[in-house]
Design a protein around this motif. Structure first.
Motif, PDB file in Angstrom:
ATOM      1  N   LEU A 157      36.439  31.637  15.467  1.00 54.24           N
ATOM      2  CA  LEU A 157      36.806  30.245  15.215  1.00 54.24           C
ATOM      3  C   LEU A 157      37.276  30.108  13.779  1.00 54.24           C
ATOM      4  O   LEU A 157      36.534  30.418  12.851  1.00 54.24           O
ATOM      5  CB  LEU A 157      35.597  29.339  15.461  1.00 54.24           C
ATOM      6  CG  LEU A 157      35.778  27.843  15.193  1.00 54.24           C
ATOM      7  CD1 LEU A 157      36.742  27.235  16.199  1.00 54.24           C
ATOM      8  CD2 LEU A 157      34.433  27.131  15.244  1.00 54.24           C
ATOM      9  N   THR A 158      38.505  29.672  13.581  1.00 52.06           N
ATOM     10  CA  THR A 158      38.977  29.413  12.229  1.00 52.06           C
ATOM     11  C   THR A 158      38.535  28.014  11.806  1.00 52.06           C
ATOM     12  O   THR A 158      38.298  27.132  12.644  1.00 52.06           O
ATOM     13  CB  THR A 158      40.500  29.523  12.122  1.00 52.06           C
ATOM     14  OG1 THR A 158      41.107  28.498  12.931  1.00 52.06           O
ATOM     15  CG2 THR A 158      40.990  30.888  12.597  1.00 52.06           C
ATOM     16  N   ARG A 159      38.427  27.812  10.500  1.00 56.39           N
ATOM     17  CA  ARG A 159      37.959  26.521  10.001  1.00 56.39           C
ATOM     18  C   ARG A 159      38.928  25.398  10.385  1.00 56.39           C
ATOM     19  O   ARG A 159      38.506  24.294  10.736  1.00 56.39           O
ATOM     20  CB  ARG A 159      37.785  26.581   8.484  1.00 56.39           C
ATOM     21  CG  ARG A 159      37.149  25.340   7.877  1.00 56.39           C
ATOM     22  CD  ARG A 159      36.730  25.610   6.430  1.00 56.39           C
ATOM     23  NE  ARG A 159      36.074  24.444   5.849  1.00 56.39           N
ATOM     24  CZ  ARG A 159      36.694  23.530   5.114  1.00 56.39           C
ATOM     25  NH1 ARG A 159      37.997  23.663   4.866  1.00 56.39           N
ATOM     26  NH2 ARG A 159      36.028  22.505   4.613  1.00 56.39           N
ATOM     27  N   GLY A 160      40.217  25.703  10.343  1.00 60.90           N
ATOM     28  CA  GLY A 160      41.199  24.702  10.734  1.00 60.90           C
ATOM     29  C   GLY A 160      41.033  24.273  12.173  1.00 60.90           C
ATOM     30  O   GLY A 160      41.145  23.088  12.506  1.00 60.90           O
ATOM     31  N   ALA A 161      40.758  25.231  13.048  1.00 54.33           N
ATOM     32  CA  ALA A 161      40.542  24.910  14.462  1.00 54.33           C
ATOM     33  C   ALA A 161      39.294  24.061  14.633  1.00 54.33           C
ATOM     34  O   ALA A 161      39.285  23.096  15.404  1.00 54.33           O
ATOM     35  CB  ALA A 161      40.442  26.188  15.274  1.00 54.33           C
ATOM     36  N   ALA A 162      38.215  24.426  13.928  1.00 51.09           N
ATOM     37  CA  ALA A 162      36.974  23.663  14.028  1.00 51.09           C
ATOM     38  C   ALA A 162      37.199  22.208  13.641  1.00 51.09           C
ATOM     39  O   ALA A 162      36.734  21.276  14.315  1.00 51.09           O
ATOM     40  CB  ALA A 162      35.900  24.296  13.151  1.00 51.09           C
ATOM     41  N   GLN A 163      37.919  22.001  12.552  1.00 45.24           N
ATOM     42  CA  GLN A 163      38.202  20.635  12.097  1.00 45.24           C
ATOM     43  C   GLN A 163      39.007  19.857  13.141  1.00 45.24           C
ATOM     44  O   GLN A 163      38.739  18.676  13.400  1.00 45.24           O
ATOM     45  CB  GLN A 163      38.970  20.675  10.783  1.00 45.24           C
ATOM     46  CG  GLN A 163      38.146  21.151   9.589  1.00 45.24           C
ATOM     47  CD  GLN A 163      38.986  21.322   8.331  1.00 45.24           C
ATOM     48  OE1 GLN A 163      40.069  21.893   8.377  1.00 45.24           O
ATOM     49  NE2 GLN A 163      38.484  20.820   7.216  1.00 45.24           N
TER      50      GLN A 163
END
Length: 245
Positions: A157-163
């Motif tokens: 999970l990338t941080r951008g995706a999580a956001q």
């Protein structure tokens, strides 16, 4: 890349936690625990952001307490990654078996894909695979034209995706693994490894969500399932279109 490993684990799953922490210690993997939501401890009348009527129509059975807890636990992992500021993390459930090459392969995946995406690294099925990337470690990453693939036991999970996923996934109307794959709904790229990077552990059968018998007992029958069938056909078409575009 220093890739955090976020372990989702509920308090009463002590044996599972001890087993996977022992594996991690032997392999030199540092785990960061996400205290999972134990659905059995939350009465249904206290559920938050759970559309139980829509869940029934889409799945042909009621939302179970374990599914509610699982869904909320993964969203907690999303928020934990966002709050940490790390560029990406490996999210794992506590029923997988860790492997010696996991971190090298996961870091290789992270170095291959762009920010703002998810890569499923464990699946029950990968049908009509469409290859997009090959990592330096040789793992083939792409899309599964048919699904749902099942399982959210391990994914990058990338941080951008999580956001970008927290709001579209906030209200539950599906099991978490199905909701995660619905790119046509949340518009966040979700890729998959052609071959799973991990196997399941010895304690997987000790489920904290529901058994096969539980699912079968809860299923609607006859005409009551027509909305579910319509939803599934529509989802299959949307998925096929998404993976071909």
């Amino acid at each position: 890349m220093d890739l955090p490993v976020l372990l989702i684990n509920i308090d009463r799953a002590i044996e599972r936690r001890q087993l996977i922490e022992g594996q991690a210690e032997r392999l030199g993997i540092r785990l960061e625990r996400v205290q999972g939501v134990d659905g059995s401890k939350v009465p249904p009348d206290q559920w938050v952001d759970a559309d139980r009527d829509l869940f029934l129509k889409r799945n042909g059975r009621p939302l179970m307490t374990g599914e509610y807890g699982c869904y909320k636990s993964h969203l907690k992992a999303f928020q934990q990654l966002v709050d940490s500021g790390a560029p990406a993390a490996l999210i794992i459930e506590d029923d997988v078996a860790l492997s010696e090459d996991l971190m090298l392969r996961a870091q290789s995946v992270a170095a291959t894909v762009r920010d703002g995406c998810v890569v499923k690294l464990v699946n029950h099925r990968t049908l009509a695979f469409r290859h997009l990337f090959t990592t330096p470690m040789g793992d083939r990453i792409g899309l599964s034209r048919f699904g749902p693939q099942g399982s959210a036991a391990c994914y990058l999970l990338t941080r951008g995706a999580a956001q970008n996923l927290l709001e579209p996934l906030r209200v539950q109307s599906l099991p978490f693994d199905m909701a995660l794959e619905r790119v046509w709904h949340h518009h966040v790229p979700v890729y998959t490894a052609e071959e799973s990077l991990l196997e399941f552990g010895d304690l997987r059968s000790q489920t904290f969500i529901a058994s096969r018998a539980d699912y079968k007992q809860q299923k609607q029958k006859g005409l009551a399932k027509i909305p579910t069938h319509i939803f599934r056909v529509k989802e299959a078409l949307l998925r096929a279109f998404q993976t071909l575009s």
